[in-house]
Design a protein around this motif. Structure first.
Motif, PDB file in Angstrom:
ATOM      1  N   VAL A  93       0.829  -1.207   0.000  1.00 51.21           N
ATOM      2  CA  VAL A  93       0.000   0.000   0.000  1.00 51.21           C
ATOM      3  C   VAL A  93       0.864   1.259   0.000  1.00 51.21           C
ATOM      4  CG1 VAL A  93      -1.720   1.320   1.298  1.00 51.21           C
ATOM      5  CG2 VAL A  93      -1.915  -1.170   1.143  1.00 51.21           C
ATOM      6  N   LYS A  94       1.974   1.199   0.709  1.00 54.84           N
ATOM      7  CA  LYS A  94       2.809   2.385   0.919  1.00 54.84           C
ATOM      8  C   LYS A  94       3.187   3.122  -0.367  1.00 54.84           C
ATOM      9  CE  LYS A  94       6.901   3.928   3.466  1.00 54.84           C
ATOM     10  NZ  LYS A  94       8.037   3.511   4.329  1.00 54.84           N
ATOM     11  N   PRO A  95       3.563   2.419  -1.463  1.00 57.61           N
ATOM     12  CA  PRO A  95       3.947   3.162  -2.681  1.00 57.61           C
ATOM     13  C   PRO A  95       2.822   3.998  -3.289  1.00 57.61           C
ATOM     14  CG  PRO A  95       4.732   0.891  -2.772  1.00 57.61           C
ATOM     15  CD  PRO A  95       3.801   0.978  -1.617  1.00 57.61           C
ATOM     16  N   PHE A  96       1.574   3.733  -2.915  1.00 58.90           N
ATOM     17  CA  PHE A  96       0.449   4.441  -3.515  1.00 58.90           C
ATOM     18  C   PHE A  96      -0.027   5.619  -2.665  1.00 58.90           C
ATOM     19  CE2 PHE A  96       0.308   0.148  -5.224  1.00 58.90           C
ATOM     20  CZ  PHE A  96       0.148   0.377  -6.582  1.00 58.90           C
ATOM     21  N   VAL A  97       0.627   5.859  -1.518  1.00 64.41           N
ATOM     22  CA  VAL A  97       0.241   6.987  -0.664  1.00 64.41           C
ATOM     23  C   VAL A  97       0.709   8.294  -1.316  1.00 64.41           C
ATOM     24  CG1 VAL A  97       0.490   8.070   1.599  1.00 64.41           C
ATOM     25  CG2 VAL A  97       0.329   5.581   1.426  1.00 64.41           C
ATOM     26  N   LYS A  98      -0.237   9.216  -1.507  1.00 69.56           N
ATOM     27  CA  LYS A  98       0.075  10.506  -2.125  1.00 69.56           C
ATOM     28  C   LYS A  98       0.273  11.559  -1.043  1.00 69.56           C
ATOM     29  CE  LYS A  98      -2.891   9.367  -6.058  1.00 69.56           C
ATOM     30  NZ  LYS A  98      -4.150   9.715  -6.755  1.00 69.56           N
ATOM     31  N   GLY A  99       1.359  12.280  -1.126  1.00 69.86           N
ATOM     32  CA  GLY A  99       1.609  13.341  -0.165  1.00 69.86           C
ATOM     33  C   GLY A  99       1.949  12.797   1.205  1.00 69.86           C
ATOM     34  N   ASN A 100       1.501  13.517   2.236  1.00 71.40           N
ATOM     35  CA  ASN A 100       1.798  13.125   3.613  1.00 71.40           C
ATOM     36  C   ASN A 100       0.958  11.933   4.041  1.00 71.40           C
ATOM     37  OD1 ASN A 100       3.622  15.302   3.998  1.00 71.40           O
ATOM     38  ND2 ASN A 100       1.885  16.691   4.292  1.00 71.40           N
ATOM     39  N   LYS A 101       1.423  11.279   5.094  1.00 72.62           N
ATOM     40  CA  LYS A 101       0.689  10.123   5.600  1.00 72.62           C
ATOM     41  C   LYS A 101      -0.462  10.596   6.491  1.00 72.62           C
ATOM     42  CE  LYS A 101       1.141   5.762   8.060  1.00 72.62           C
ATOM     43  NZ  LYS A 101      -0.242   5.915   8.582  1.00 72.62           N
ATOM     44  N   THR A 102      -1.665  10.450   6.006  1.00 65.95           N
ATOM     45  CA  THR A 102      -2.866  10.747   6.780  1.00 65.95           C
ATOM     46  C   THR A 102      -3.841   9.591   6.601  1.00 65.95           C
ATOM     47  OG1 THR A 102      -3.974  11.896   4.957  1.00 65.95           O
ATOM     48  CG2 THR A 102      -2.562  13.228   6.398  1.00 65.95           C
ATOM     49  N   ASP A 103      -4.856   9.532   7.455  1.00 63.37           N
ATOM     50  CA  ASP A 103      -5.850   8.460   7.337  1.00 63.37           C
ATOM     51  C   ASP A 103      -6.568   8.531   5.985  1.00 63.37           C
ATOM     52  OD1 ASP A 103      -5.138   7.693   9.843  1.00 63.37           O
ATOM     53  OD2 ASP A 103      -6.922   8.467  10.856  1.00 63.37           O
TER      54      ASP A 103
ATOM     55  N   ALA B  66      -5.049   5.174  -0.790  1.00 64.05           N
ATOM     56  CA  ALA B  66      -3.965   4.321  -1.292  1.00 64.05           C
ATOM     57  C   ALA B  66      -4.373   2.848  -1.269  1.00 64.05           C
ATOM     58  CB  ALA B  66      -2.711   4.534  -0.449  1.00 64.05           C
ATOM     59  N   ILE B  67      -5.156   2.449  -0.270  1.00 59.92           N
ATOM     60  CA  ILE B  67      -5.625   1.065  -0.201  1.00 59.92           C
ATOM     61  C   ILE B  67      -6.489   0.737  -1.415  1.00 59.92           C
ATOM     62  CG2 ILE B  67      -7.119  -0.521   1.075  1.00 59.92           C
ATOM     63  CD1 ILE B  67      -6.156   0.887   3.653  1.00 59.92           C
ATOM     64  N   CYS B  68      -7.395   1.665  -1.770  1.00 64.10           N
ATOM     65  CA  CYS B  68      -8.227   1.468  -2.963  1.00 64.10           C
ATOM     66  C   CYS B  68      -7.375   1.391  -4.227  1.00 64.10           C
ATOM     67  CB  CYS B  68      -9.229   2.606  -3.084  1.00 64.10           C
ATOM     68  SG  CYS B  68     -10.755   2.346  -2.173  1.00 64.10           S
ATOM     69  N   GLU B  69      -6.406   2.291  -4.318  1.00 66.52           N
ATOM     70  CA  GLU B  69      -5.543   2.331  -5.502  1.00 66.52           C
ATOM     71  C   GLU B  69      -4.739   1.044  -5.636  1.00 66.52           C
ATOM     72  OE1 GLU B  69      -4.113   3.928  -8.979  1.00 66.52           O
ATOM     73  OE2 GLU B  69      -5.622   4.824  -7.656  1.00 66.52           O
ATOM     74  N   ALA B  70      -4.178   0.576  -4.528  1.00 60.67           N
ATOM     75  CA  ALA B  70      -3.388  -0.652  -4.559  1.00 60.67           C
ATOM     76  C   ALA B  70      -4.257  -1.853  -4.909  1.00 60.67           C
ATOM     77  CB  ALA B  70      -2.708  -0.863  -3.208  1.00 60.67           C
ATOM     78  N   ALA B  71      -5.464  -1.912  -4.323  1.00 60.83           N
ATOM     79  CA  ALA B  71      -6.350  -3.055  -4.572  1.00 60.83           C
ATOM     80  C   ALA B  71      -6.862  -3.093  -6.003  1.00 60.83           C
ATOM     81  CB  ALA B  71      -7.521  -3.016  -3.601  1.00 60.83           C
ATOM     82  N   SER B  72      -6.810  -1.945  -6.698  1.00 54.25           N
ATOM     83  CA  SER B  72      -7.285  -1.881  -8.084  1.00 54.25           C
ATOM     84  C   SER B  72      -6.287  -2.446  -9.078  1.00 54.25           C
ATOM     85  CB  SER B  72      -7.601  -0.424  -8.458  1.00 54.25           C
ATOM     86  OG  SER B  72      -8.564   0.128  -7.592  1.00 54.25           O
TER      87      SER B  72
END
Length: 339
Positions: free
Chosen positions: A80-90, A96-102
Motif C-alpha cells: 500500500v505504501k507506494p500508492f500513498v500521495k503526499g503526507n501520511k494521513t488516514d 492508497a488502499i483502494c488504488e493498490a487493490a485496483s
C-alpha cells in the motif's frame, strides 16, 4: 454510497477512514467514522468489495463484513505504501488502499478464521514465555558470574548446576544472595511448568487436526511447527506454487540483478519470522541426524552440508520443506518420503 464498488478502509482502534470508488474508479465516498457508527454504516451499504491493510484487528473485521454479505480482502501494508500521495494521513491511506487493490497483479493476504486466531494466540503466549525464560536464564548466569561462578550456556546446565551451587558452602554466595538465587531458581521451574502447559495445548490441537498430522510426517516438522503453519497460511491455494509460499516466508534469495547479470544474495527474511525460525530449526535437526542415511533426500542434504556448511544446509532444508508443505496442503495428498 449506492455507487460504491470498492471500499478501502484505514483501520484504527476508535476511528475509521473510508474511501469508496465506483466501477470507473471515481471517488464517490470519503467518510470518517467512530467505532460506534462504523458497523452500522457498513451494514447499510450495498454489497461491495472491502479492502483493508493486514494489521491488528483486520481479521475480525473481515469476518464481520463477510457475515454482512460483503467481499473482503486484506492487503499487505508494504504494497500500500507506494500508492500513498503526499503526507501520511488516514484519508490518504484509505485512498492508497483502494488504488493498490485496483491493480490487476496485486497480491492479497488470506484472512484467518477464529480457529486459526486461537492457535496463533497460543503460539504467541508460548513464545513470550520462552523469551522470558531465556532472559531469566541469562540473568542468572550473569549474576552468578559476579560471584566468580560460571555456568555453561544452555537451560539444562542452569537447571542442573544451580541447586548444587546453592548447597555449596565454600563459594562466595552470602545468605542474601543464596536466597535471591533460590527465588530465581523457583521462578525458572515455574516458567518451565507454564511452558509445558502451553505445549500440552498445542499437542492436543495437533492430534485433532488432520492437516497438521499430514505435514508433520515431513522430516524436520513437529507439532509446534505444523500447528504454527496451519494457523498462518489459511488457504494454501492463495499461493501460486511452493516457491511462492517459500518466498512468503523469506526463505528464498534476495536478488540484485541488472541486465544480463543475475546476482543472488542471502535469504530475504521477509514474512513471518516465527515460522521461518521454526522451519530452520527443523532443518538443523535434519542436517544433524543425516548421518550415513542413503536415501535421495539425505544424500542431497549431505552434499549441501559438505559444500556450503551446516547453516546453509539447514536453510536449504527449510526451503524444501516449505515447498513440500504447500504441495501437501494444496493438493490434499499424503507426504511420500524420498527413497
Amino acid at each position: 454510497m449506492e455507487n460504491v464498488t470498492l471500499l478501502g478502509i484505514d483501520l484504527a482502534k476508535n476511528v475509521f477512514q473510508l474511501h469508496g470508488i465506483d466501477d470507473k474508479g471515481n471517488p464517490v465516498l470519503k467518510k470518517r467514522l467512530t467505532r460506534g457508527k462504523f458497523v452500522e454504516t457498513i451494514a447499510n451499504m450495498p454489497t461491495c468489495t472491502i479492502v483493508m491493510e493486514a494489521c491488528s484487528g483486520a481479521n475480525h473485521w473481515c469476518r464481520k463484513f463477510t457475515s454482512l454479505g460483503h467481499t473482503t480482502k486484506l492487503i499487505s501494508p508494504q504494497f500500500v505504501k507506494p500508492f500513498v500521495k503526499g503526507n501520511k494521513t488516514d484519508r490518504n491511506d484509505s485512498e492508497a488502499i483502494c488504488e493498490a487493490a485496483s491493480r490487476p497483479t496485486m497480491r492479497f493476504v488470506s484472512p484467518k478464521s477464529i480457529e486459526q486466531e486461537d492457535i496463533q494466540a497460543i503460539h504467541r503466549v508460548r513464545s513470550r514465555l520462552i523469551e522470558g525464560r531465556t532472559a531469566l536464564i541469562n540473568q542468572i548466569r550473569g549474576l552468578l558470574a559476579e560471584y566468580g561462578i560460571i555456568i555453561a550456556q544452555g537451560a539444562n546446565h542452569v537447571r542442573e548446576e544451580l541447586p548444587f551451587i546453592l548447597e555449596d558452602s565454600e563459594n562466595e554466595l552470602s545468605v542474601l544472595s543464596r536466597e535471591l538465587f533460590n527465588n530465581l531458581h523457583e521462578e525458572l521451574l515455574a516458567q518451565d511448568k507454564l511452558i509445558k502447559i502451553w505445549d500440552a495445548k498445542i499437542d492436543r490441537i495437533f492430534k485433532s487436526n488432520s492437516a497438521c498430522q499430514k505435514i508433520a510426517k515431513i522430516e524436520g516438522i513437529g507439532p509446534i511447527t505444523a500447528t504454527a503453519i496451519i494457523a498462518t497460511i489459511g488457504d494454501p491455494k492463495t499461493f501460486k506454487n511452493g516457491r511462492h509460499f517459500s518466498a512468503f516466508l523469506g526463505l528464498v534469495p534476495k536478488q540484485n540483478s541488472s541486465g544480463n547479470k543475475e546476482r543472488l544474495l542471502g535469504i530475504s527474511k521477509r514474512g513471518d519470522s516465527y515460522i521461518r525460525t521454526l522451519l530452520i530449526h527443523g532443518g538443523r535437526s535434519v542436517v544433524r541426524c543425516v548421518g550415513t542415511k542413503d536415501d535421495n533426500r539425505s544424500n542431497w542434504v549431505r552434499n549441501i552440508k559438505e559444500r556450503r556448511g551446516g547453516n546453509r544446509a539447514a536453510v536449504a532444508v527449510a526451503n524444501k520443506n516449505a515447498r513440500i508443505i504447500w504441495a501437501v496442503l494444496s493438493k490434499g495428498e499424503q507426504y511420500r518420503k524420498a527413497v
